[in-house]
Design a protein around this motif. Structure first.
Motif: not given
Length: 146
Positions: A63-87
Motif C-alpha cells: 500500500i502506497l498511502l497519502d495521509l491527507n485524503l478528503p474523506d478518510t484520514s490516511g492514519i485511519d486507513i493505516l490503523k485499520r489495515v494493521k489491525e486486520n488479521q488478513y492485511l
C-alpha cells in the motif's frame, strides 16, 4: 512461486498519482498499480464485500498511502489495515506532504513500514519516486495472512 505484488496507491491528487505511477514505471517496476482517489473506495477494496479483508487472503499487496485524503484520514486507513488479521502484514509506505515529527512517529507506532515526505520540487519528487520504485523492485512482500 509467489503471487506478483499489487501496489495499492491511495492518492487523491491526480497529478501526484500520475507522477508516482510514471516514475515507478521508469524505475522498471511493472507490477499492477491499483489507484484510489478516496480512502473510502480504497477501504472498500481492501476489506471486500464482507468487510473482513478475507478477499485478499494469499495475495501480495503493498500500500502506497497519502495521509491527507478528503474523506478518510490516511492514519485511519493505516490503523485499520494493521489491525486486520488478513492485511496486517501488508507493507504500507506513507507518501505524504506532512513532515510533522509527531505524525511521523504516530505512523510508525501504528505499523507503517516506510514514511516518505513528498518533496515540493517537481524534479526532486520525480527522483524520489524513481528511487522508491527501485526499492519496490527488490523488497520481499509476504502474502496476506492465511
Amino acid at each position: 512461486m509467489s503471487n506478483p505484488v499489487s501496489i495499492i496507491m491511495i492518492e487523491d491528487d491526480e497529478g501526484h498519482a500520475r507522477l508516482i505511477e510514471r516514475n515507478i514505471r521508469r524505475s522498471g517496476v511493472n507490477n499492477d498499480i491499483i489507484p484510489f482517489t478516496s480512502g473510502t473506495a480504497a477501504l472498500n477494496y481492501l476489506f471486500g464485500k464482507d468487510g473482513t479483508g478475507l478477499d485478499h487472503k494469499g495475495s501480495a499487496l503493498l500500500i502506497l498511502l497519502d495521509l491527507n485524503l478528503p474523506d478518510t484520514s490516511g492514519i485511519d486507513i493505516l490503523k485499520r489495515v494493521k489491525e486486520n488479521q488478513y492485511l496486517k502484514t501488508t507493507p504500507v509506505v506513507v507518501l505524504t506532504t506532512t513532515d510533522d515529527s509527531q505524525e511521523i512517529k504516530r505512523c510508525y507506532e501504528l505499523g507503517c513500514n516506510v514514511y516518505i515526505t513528498k518533496p515540493v520540487n517537481y524534479e526532486s519528487f520525480a527522483n524520489a519516486i524513481r528511487q522508491l520504485g527501485l526499492f519496490f523492485s527488490v523488497i520481499q512482500v509476504p502474502p496476506a495472512a492465511t
